[in-house]
Design a protein around this motif. Structure first.
Motif: not given
Ligand SMILES: Cc1cc2nc3c(=O)[nH]c(=O)nc-3n(C[C@H](O)[C@H](O)[C@H](O)COP(=O)(O)OP(=O)(O)OC[C@H]3O[C@@H](n4cnc5c(N)ncnc54)[C@H](O)[C@@H]3O)c2cc1C
Length: 457
Positions: A140-156, A165-172
């Motif tokens: 969801d956050n990755e899609c928000r980033r592409r849409a240019g809207i504010k992303t939510e803060e995720m802490r793991i 196992d988290i895919s590199p496409e979600y880095s950042g």
């Protein structure tokens, strides 16, 4: 258990009610006095010179508005990436910004209405316990980033076994932190929670808000505003240039009708001389009943809103809508039995599907099993002190009608532009109702708006 909502409890029960006693005419009639109807009246009175009447079958704010969780949130109850798939990235992003804009509209209503009832705003959190839950929100956050809207803060949590196992496409889009930080943010010692997602949230008694806004409108717009309660509408007849609403022995005639009824039950719509308006859409609206319990505590902590997604699937209904059941908790200042300010801890649990919306009985007692389900969650996750006996002062339920798209319907009926809607409860409706209200006022003012995902289809 008695069905008793803390939001209705705080209303002025001595307030005189005014019913419709004769035929009346107005420029705009709004059907339904929940937060959608009241906010729509507010912006119509403010932004146009129209006379406005609200007709309500029961009492002000006694529908979903008086039986919700009172959490101010700006998300849709569907992942953002799904909205982007269905409507396109740009329209989904516009809709997200539109709902966020309602924070400012809420501030404006507070300021202009001179309101002094509690409203809190803070960083709210959601706690996740499984890899799937985390990945869904990263997507969801990755899609928000592409849409240019504010992303939510995720802490793991650094101890989460699946970090690698988290895919590199979600880095950042996430940060690795000590597990302790995750638990502290979620205000729990329940170690099953491995990640926290944070975004702006708030708390409001939306029923009390409606009552105060009505009192403001009655003074400020004395000659242009009327509210008729205990006045059910059974039929809306749309004619050329005007509409006639049947309200028992009387009628309301208006140029425009705005349905803020949270559905289409109990009345018919007749489009005289035009195409039939298909209100059957309401059969597609899924009825979900939400159960909530609340208890009073000393006011020794600041307001919060936290949702907890446990690993164990507590869905007993086999309902696909309830696939990812969760508990949602708010803590907020609350005046109870004249004892000064206390904190109210209010908790909602998994929702239950109704095959048929008509089966919902708003007067039904609160089931013991729901009280136990929520009580067990509170003891496990939020308030585990074994020596503390928690007494729930409030237990209540409310009906959420989910529209097929999960999006509120706001705008003109394509088959007759004198009929407009600001409806579709869904599980998050406070900010969308207020945004919808401003949008309706713009439409009635003649402002041409670009197409949006809120448009009636
Ligand atoms: C359990 C629960 C928890 C929720 N939690 C949250 C939350 O935390 N945050 C959030 O943002 N949203 C939440 N919601 C959703 C939110 O409460 C609703 O989206 C919002 O209150 C809808 O407001 P409304 O004015 O559209 O509907 P309502 O408040 O239901 O008002 C509709 C009004 O129309 C009247 N009406 C209907 N038919 C007629 C008729 N024929 N004639 C006259 N009057 C009529 C009804 O009597 C009613 O008063 C929750 C909902 C529930 C049920």
């Amino acid at each position: 258990m008695k069905h008793r909502s803390p939001w209705i409890y705080q209303l002025n029960h001595e307030r005189p009610l005014s019913t419709l006693k004769e035929d009346t005419k107005t420029d705009v009639v709004i059907v339904g006095a929940g937060i959608a109807g009241i906010s729509t009246a507010f912006f119509l009175l403010r932004d146009t010179d129209k006379n406005v009447a609200i007709v309500e079958k029961g009492k002000l704010a006694h529908g979903a508005t008086g039986h919700n969780a009172g959490q101010i949130a700006s998300y849709f109850e569907r992942p953002f990436y799904e909205l982007a798939d269905e409507f396109g990235l740009e329209k989904a992003a516009d809709a997200q910004r539109a709902v966020e804009s309602a924070w400012e509209l809420l501030d404006l209503m507070y300021a202009e209405g001179g309101l002094n009832i509690p409203v809190s705003r803070f960083l709210g959190h959601a706690g996740f316990s499984t890899f799937d839950q985390i990945i869904r929100h990263l997507k969801d956050n990755e899609c928000r980033r592409r849409a240019g809207i504010k992303t939510e803060e995720m802490r793991i949590a650094d101890t989460a076994p699946f970090v690698k196992d988290i895919s590199p496409e979600y880095s950042g889009l996430y940060e690795i932190v000590p597990h302790k930080t995750v638990l502290e943010m979620l205000q729990t010692e329940d170690a099953e929670y491995m990640a926290v997602l944070s975004y702006q949230k708030g708390c409001l008694n939306s029923a009390l808000f409606c009552q105060e806004i009505v009192s403001y409108m009655a003074k400020k717009y004395a000659g242009r505003f009327a509210l008729y309660e205990q006045t059910p509408i059974s039929r809306v007849s749309l004619h050329d240039g005007h509409a006639i609403l049947d309200a028992g022995n009387h009628t309301v005639t208006a140029q425009k009708v705005i349905l803020c009824t949270n559905g289409f039950e109990g009345f018919s719509i007749i489009n005289q001389g035009g195409l039939e308006i298909n209100t059957k859409f309401h059969h597609l609206v899924r009825g979900m009943v939400g159960y909530m319990s609340a208890y009073i505590e000393t006011m020794n902590k600041p307001p919060i809103a936290v949702s907890y997604f446990p690993a164990e699937n507590t869905n007993t209904t086999n309902d696909p809508f309830a696939e990812d059941p969760y508990f949602y908790l708010t803590r907020r200042p609350f005046e109870f039995e004249g004892g000064g300010q206390s904190n109210l801890i209010s908790v909602g649990g998994p929702e239950f599907s109704l095959e048929n919306r008509g089966m919902y009985d708003s007067e039904l007692d609160y089931p013991e099993e729901e009280k136990k389900r929520i009580g067990d969650f509170v003891k496990k996750t939020y308030d585990p002190d074994p020596n503390k006996k928690i007494e729930y002062q409030f237990t209540w339920h409310g009906l959420m009608g989910y529209t097929p798209s999960g999006v509120r319907v706001v705008g003109e009926e394509p088959k007759n532009k004198n009929l407009l809607y600001n409806l579709g409860c869904n599980g998050v409706g406070i900010l969308p109702s207020i945004y919808g209200a401003k949008r309706i006022a713009a439409i009635i003012s003649g402002i041409k708006l670009p197409p949006s995902i809120f448009d009636p289809r």
